[in-house]
Write a protein that holds these residues in place. Structure first.
Motif, PDB file in Angstrom:
ATOM      1  N   LEU A   1       0.589  -1.118  -0.052  1.00  0.00           N
ATOM      2  CA  LEU A   1       0.053   0.156   0.108  1.00  0.00           C
ATOM      3  C   LEU A   1       0.728   1.302   0.017  1.00  0.00           C
ATOM      4  O   LEU A   1       0.640   2.328  -0.653  1.00  0.00           O
ATOM      5  CB  LEU A   1      -1.310   0.103   1.203  1.00  0.00           C
ATOM      6  CG  LEU A   1      -2.110  -0.922   1.320  1.00  0.00           C
ATOM      7  CD1 LEU A   1      -2.955  -0.861   2.592  1.00  0.00           C
ATOM      8  CD2 LEU A   1      -3.075  -0.624  -0.012  1.00  0.00           C
ATOM      9  N   ILE A   2       1.922   1.128   0.888  1.00  0.00           N
ATOM     10  CA  ILE A   2       2.717   2.522   1.075  1.00  0.00           C
ATOM     11  C   ILE A   2       3.458   2.618  -0.442  1.00  0.00           C
ATOM     12  O   ILE A   2       3.642   3.928  -0.723  1.00  0.00           O
ATOM     13  CB  ILE A   2       3.768   2.261   2.108  1.00  0.00           C
ATOM     14  CG1 ILE A   2       2.757   2.496   3.516  1.00  0.00           C
ATOM     15  CG2 ILE A   2       4.808   3.398   2.374  1.00  0.00           C
ATOM     16  CD1 ILE A   2       3.639   2.039   4.688  1.00  0.00           C
ATOM     17  N   THR A   3       3.798   1.598  -0.881  1.00  0.00           N
ATOM     18  CA  THR A   3       4.750   1.712  -2.101  1.00  0.00           C
ATOM     19  C   THR A   3       3.620   2.537  -3.221  1.00  0.00           C
ATOM     20  O   THR A   3       4.100   3.326  -4.001  1.00  0.00           O
ATOM     21  CB  THR A   3       5.060   0.367  -2.601  1.00  0.00           C
ATOM     22  OG1 THR A   3       6.233  -0.204  -1.741  1.00  0.00           O
ATOM     23  CG2 THR A   3       5.774   0.467  -4.103  1.00  0.00           C
ATOM     24  N   GLY A   4       2.687   2.019  -3.185  1.00  0.00           N
ATOM     25  CA  GLY A   4       1.813   2.448  -4.219  1.00  0.00           C
ATOM     26  C   GLY A   4       1.252   3.779  -4.071  1.00  0.00           C
ATOM     27  O   GLY A   4       1.074   4.898  -4.990  1.00  0.00           O
ATOM     28  N   TYR A   5       1.227   4.375  -2.662  1.00  0.00           N
ATOM     29  CA  TYR A   5       0.909   5.813  -2.580  1.00  0.00           C
ATOM     30  C   TYR A   5       2.027   6.606  -2.502  1.00  0.00           C
ATOM     31  O   TYR A   5       1.877   7.843  -3.108  1.00  0.00           O
ATOM     32  CB  TYR A   5       0.240   5.709  -0.941  1.00  0.00           C
ATOM     33  CG  TYR A   5      -1.130   5.497  -1.117  1.00  0.00           C
ATOM     34  CD1 TYR A   5      -2.150   6.500  -1.494  1.00  0.00           C
ATOM     35  CD2 TYR A   5      -1.741   4.179  -0.500  1.00  0.00           C
ATOM     36  CE1 TYR A   5      -3.595   6.463  -1.510  1.00  0.00           C
ATOM     37  CE2 TYR A   5      -3.187   3.926  -0.441  1.00  0.00           C
ATOM     38  CZ  TYR A   5      -3.994   4.883  -0.889  1.00  0.00           C
ATOM     39  OH  TYR A   5      -5.394   4.866  -0.850  1.00  0.00           O
ATOM     40  N   ARG A   6       3.268   6.072  -1.913  1.00  0.00           N
ATOM     41  CA  ARG A   6       4.349   6.883  -1.840  1.00  0.00           C
ATOM     42  C   ARG A   6       5.675   6.728  -2.447  1.00  0.00           C
ATOM     43  O   ARG A   6       6.535   7.250  -1.971  1.00  0.00           O
ATOM     44  CB  ARG A   6       4.508   7.382  -0.122  1.00  0.00           C
ATOM     45  CG  ARG A   6       3.260   8.173   0.471  1.00  0.00           C
ATOM     46  CD  ARG A   6       3.135   9.366   0.025  1.00  0.00           C
ATOM     47  NE  ARG A   6       1.878  10.180   0.454  1.00  0.00           N
ATOM     48  CZ  ARG A   6       1.943  10.995   1.576  1.00  0.00           C
ATOM     49  NH1 ARG A   6       3.224  11.422   1.793  1.00  0.00           N
ATOM     50  NH2 ARG A   6       1.033  11.603   1.784  1.00  0.00           N
ATOM     51  N   GLY A   7       5.783   5.453  -3.019  1.00  0.00           N
ATOM     52  CA  GLY A   7       6.804   5.263  -3.704  1.00  0.00           C
ATOM     53  C   GLY A   7       7.551   4.202  -3.259  1.00  0.00           C
ATOM     54  O   GLY A   7       7.530   3.680  -1.892  1.00  0.00           O
ATOM     55  N   THR A   8       8.615   3.593  -3.858  1.00  0.00           N
ATOM     56  CA  THR A   8       9.285   2.478  -3.406  1.00  0.00           C
ATOM     57  C   THR A   8      10.258   2.676  -2.322  1.00  0.00           C
ATOM     58  O   THR A   8      10.282   1.634  -1.385  1.00  0.00           O
ATOM     59  CB  THR A   8      10.211   2.036  -4.587  1.00  0.00           C
ATOM     60  OG1 THR A   8       9.651   1.671  -5.665  1.00  0.00           O
ATOM     61  CG2 THR A   8      11.244   0.494  -4.349  1.00  0.00           C
ATOM     62  N   GLU A   9      10.654   3.775  -2.312  1.00  0.00           N
ATOM     63  CA  GLU A   9      11.727   3.943  -0.720  1.00  0.00           C
ATOM     64  C   GLU A   9      10.746   3.782   0.259  1.00  0.00           C
ATOM     65  O   GLU A   9      11.339   2.915   1.224  1.00  0.00           O
ATOM     66  CB  GLU A   9      12.374   5.423  -0.979  1.00  0.00           C
ATOM     67  CG  GLU A   9      13.054   5.819   0.164  1.00  0.00           C
ATOM     68  CD  GLU A   9      13.834   7.233   0.150  1.00  0.00           C
ATOM     69  OE1 GLU A   9      14.148   7.803   1.116  1.00  0.00           O
ATOM     70  OE2 GLU A   9      13.651   7.935  -0.731  1.00  0.00           O
TER      71      GLU A   9
END
Length: 200
Positions: free
Chosen positions: A111-119
């Motif tokens: 979810l976080i990768t989808g919203y705010r990126g891979t890092e």
């Protein structure tokens, strides 16, 4: 201590075998992991079902234990805000999103990768893995320092699955129902909290 050494040994063996590419590339590692986890949970459930006093012990627990998931969640968010003040690099909302994973790395990091990126997604993944390892390896120390509820609160969402056998062994079978309840309630909060903080 021997059980903890065994856990570390298997973890290190997994890293070594992964580096050596010892498992065929065609192997479905997710399915294998799920199968092993289901087997583990089966034996925990068998142990609970084999204990005729477990329901009576659950009824005898303090109603205040119903607040344990809330305490675990609030503690996680408070820790995330402390990291935000000390580490920087990301906004407080982003650090709160990472902390909202509660050990449930398979969904929170995605979810976080989808919203705010891979890092940030990678930070969330590592954060949740470290949380799970602390609960697995540090449960005896947590019990000694903070009491029998500490490993359950520290485990977060994993209190109902991967860390449940360790919790059962270190905290006692009496708290297994509490651990399952706390894990389920915390688990349920993850997608809502992660989405909320990622949207800020």
């Amino acid at each position: 201590m021997k059980a903890n050494a065994g856990i570390i040994g298997f973890f290190v063996a997994g890293i070594v075998l992964g580096r050596l590419h010892a498992v065929p590339a065609t192997a479905d590692l997710d399915a294998i992991s799920l199968g092993v986890l289901c087997t583990l949970i089966f034996f925990v459930g068998y142990g609970i079902g084999n204990d005729t006093t477990v329901l009576a012990r659950f009824r005898s627990l303090s109603p205040g234990l119903a607040l344990l998931p809330a305490v675990s969640i609030l503690g996680s968010l408070a820790g995330s805000l402390a990291v935000a003040m000390l580490a920087g690099g990301h906004s407080p909302a982003e650090w709160l999103a990472v902390g909202s994973g509660m050990g449930y790395y398979s969904i929170s990091s995605v979810l976080i990768t989808g919203y705010r990126g891979t890092e940030l997604g990678t930070i969330a993944l590592l954060s949740n893995i470290v949380r799970e390892m602390i609960a697995l390896l540090g449960a005896p120390l947590l019990v000694r320092l903070f009491g029998t509820l500490a490993p359950i609160a520290a485990a977060g969402a994993t209190a109902m699955d991967t860390t449940l056998p360790v919790i059962s062994r270190t905290c006692g079978p009496r708290l297994v129902p509490v651990s399952i309840y706390c894990g389920m309630a915390t688990d349920f909060s993850v997608p809502f909290l992660v989405t909320l903080f990622c949207s800020m």
